[in-house]
Design an enzyme around this catalytic site. Structure first.
Site: not given
Ligand code: SAT
Ligand code: MN
Length: 644
Positions: A247, A293, A309, A402, A404
């Site tokens: 991100k 979501c 993503d 959250n 993963r």
């Molecule tokens: O927290 S992150 O943005 O790296 C994971 C995601 O939701 O894509």
């Molecule tokens: Mn994301």
């Protein structure tokens, strides 16, 4: 307006190394012969200078160069385990990593854009003046790697040679971060110099865990220096915080598209997936949704999965919108992943198929098997998760919402590796936008013009999810990309209108809204349950696929085109379901008052932004007028039968 290479370069000013020769000399002192030889491959002076300056900042014991050879990949994994950042599980290739309880999502309150005096940023983001950030980096991050190894990885955000790919360097003392990056990003080690030449730039990411502890969490920072395409982060490990190729660099890519590649490129928080339609034709989708979501689920519904993503888009010489996934793996939310909704993922997660997986913040039982909230399996008797020891009677959740799993796309059965890896990109003909909306928008609707399509993206509203620490309530989530738009929203919106209205596009894409989260309660039924289930996604995408080829028509409404009942029935039949008219009416009746309220909310919020592109309000005004006319004729809840 953003200016690159503007203001004091923090890394350069702390490290004080300005030439490749000095960089090389410093790196020689910290690197053994083997690693030094690897470093010979990299000749881009600015890159060597960045690495050397990071070494001056962090003061590591030594430097390890990740050339992404098979040995290097195995080494990173082994070190992550040796250092206690990961532990092995029962299934070969599976490991687990725990983040601190305070570090389970993106730390929005400790994340800042570094700004110069005269720079504007998004009102939704936090910013810090360059001088203050400089002082923080110098005071808090100096010497954080003492006694440790500094790793340097070279990855590409996209297939090598793709028009929208940008190479990036990751500097970190966390082998978990390296291991994750090796799964999530293609290496660019051998082609780094050439890719920097082609892309005209590269991103640099600097991270140190420091002494990880809950006490040190207040010291955690995530800084994005937009002017120098450099990130700094410390005292954190949740991959969204240190692994800033994801991100952090997505934000830089948004800046590149918004300010320097206008009308040519977009950088979106979108999955990419293909659907096989009648006669075997392939139709590719790119779709935005806020974290948590259903973005991964939607992507998995495709027959030709490409990414879950991020999407880098451009218009090619033939006028086709093309997209690449900057990643090669997924960092997916595991909550509610189960056999019914996610068979491809479950095969990997349950070890039915060999796969290299890093789980994070799940429950691992004494046998070394994974468990998580929503796996639809009985509780294990005993295990541990990120909070410590776990037994059913402790009353704690199994896994963080959250938590993963990090998995290479090549392990996923519907992944189309040839297409995903190709530099020419994926031809995208359908673009979708979705959020978590219980009561207002229908499951699927299509814009009639590019302006209406941009308005759909601008109008995403969603309930907060666990990916952002501390987020609550129902919020506006423009393009599901707002957390990653560094500049004023209006600049980004302008770039959207320019791109989708571009005369360079030969055939305009279908732009649609999607909403899987309507509840019975809000649509005239009873109980809080959802009006539909995960697998219905296939019917919605299937209808859009047909629409893109002119095979279905739908009904024209003030919000756009919605499907006809008879068009959906065969698509539901194909997923083994009946689709009664009554359910259709509950889903597609227009709740005019809700929609009007939503538009007013958007207009009030956007009304506060300076220099807003006028096209947005033109769309809203027209929709309002049409909705009011509809209401005058049919009342405030309009059944589809009245629209036909
Ligand atoms: O927290 S992150 O943005 O790296 C994971 C995601 O939701 O894509
Ligand atoms: Mn994301």
């Amino acid at each position: 307006m953003l200016r690159l290479n503007h203001g004091n370069d923090i890394l350069a000013s702390i490290g004080a190394i300005t030439t490749a020769a000095d960089a090389r000399a410093l790196l020689e002192g910290l690197t053994d012969e083997d690693n030094l030889r690897k470093l010979d491959t990299i000749t881009t002076a600015e890159a060597l200078i960045k690495i050397a300056n990071a070494a001056v900042l962090f003061q590591p014991r030594d430097i390890w160069i990740n050339d992404s050879s098979a040995e290097a990949m195995a080494f990173a994994r082994k070190r992550a385990v040796e250092e206690g950042e990961e532990f092995t599980m029962k299934n070969p290739g599976h490991t687990c990593h725990f983040d601190l309880p305070e570090d389970q999502g993106r730390m929005v309150n400790q994340t800042f854009y570094i700004v110069n005096d005269d720079e504007e940023t998004s009102v939704l983001a936090k910013k810090m003046h360059r001088d203050e950030a400089h002082a923080y980096v110098r005071e808090v991050m100096s010497g954080l790697m003492k006694g440790r190894t500094m790793t340097v990885s070279f990855w590409n955000r996209g297939p090598t040679g793709a028009a929208a790919a940008v190479p990036a360097i990751m500097i970190t003392d966390s082998f978990y971060v390296v291991h994750s990056g090796n799964i999530l990003y293609p290496t660019v080690f051998a082609a780094f110099d050439a890719e920097v030449q082609r892309a005209g730039t590269f991103f640099t990411n600097c991270h140190s865990m420091g002494e990880l502890s809950s006490e040190n969490i207040p010291k955690a920072r995530i800084f994005m220096d937009r002017s120098w395409f450099t990130t700094f982060s410390c005292y954190c490990t949740y991959a969204g915080n240190p692994l800033l190729l994801k991100k952090g660099n997505h934000r830089f890519a948004v800046d590149l598209c918004t300010y320097f590649r206008k009308e040519d490129q977009l950088s979106e928080h979108m999955f990419i997936t293909g659907l096989t339609g009648p006669g075997g034709r392939k139709t590719f989708f790119a779709g935005a949704a806020p974290s948590g979501c259903g973005k991964t689920t939607t992507a998995m519904v495709g027959t030709d999965f490409i990414g879950d993503d991020l999407a880098q888009m451009w218009i090619d010489g033939q006028g086709t919108i093309r997209a690449v996934n900057p990643e090669i793996g997924i960092f997916g939310i595991i909550e509610d992943v189960n056999w019914e909704g996610d068979p491809y993922l479950m095969e990997c997660i349950e070890g039915k198929k060999p796969a290299e997986i890093i789980f994070s913040n799940i429950l691992v039982d004494d046998e070394g098997l994974p468990h998580w909230t929503g796996d639809r399996q009985p509780d294990p008797a005993h295990g541990r998760n990120y909070l410590g020891e776990w037994t059913p009677d402790l009353g704690r959740h199994r896994s963080h919402p959250n938590s993963r799993f990090t998995l290479p796309c090549t392990s996923i059965d519907n992944f189309n590796a040839d297409r995903a890896r190709s530099a020419e990109g994926i031809p995208v003909s359908v673009i979708t936008y979705s959020g978590r909306d219980a009561d207002t928008m229908v499951p699927v609707w299509v814009a009639r013009t590019p302006d209406e399509g941009v308005a759909i993206g601008a109008s995403i509203v969603s309930k907060a999810t666990a990916t952002e620490v501390g987020a609550t309530g129902v919020n506006r989530q423009p393009w599901a990309n707002a957390p990653f738009i560094p500049g004023p929203l209006t600049d980004y919106m302008q770039a959207q209108f320019l791109f989708f209205n571009s005369s360079k596009i030969a055939q305009k894409p279908v732009m649609a809204g999607l909403n899987y989260f309507l509840t019975h309660e809000a649509r005239g039924g009873s109980g809080k349950g959802l009006l539909g289930e995960k697998k219905d996604v296939k019917a919605w995408l299937g209808w859009l696929e047909l629409y893109a080829h002119g095979d279905v028509k739908g009904y024209d409404t003030p919000i756009g085109v919605i499907p006809r009942h008879e068009e959906l029935v065969p698509l539901f039949a194909a997923i083994g379901k009946e689709y009664p008219r009554e359910l259709y009416e509950m889903q597609f009746a227009l709740y005019v008052d809700n929609i009007l309220r939503r538009i007013d909310l958007q207009m009030a919020a956007y009304g506060k932004e300076a220099n807003l592109p006028p096209q947005l309000f033109a769309v809203y005004e027209r929709q309002k007028a049409d909705l009011n006319a509809l209401k005058a004729a049919h009342g405030s809840v309009v059944p589809v039968s009245d629209l036909a």
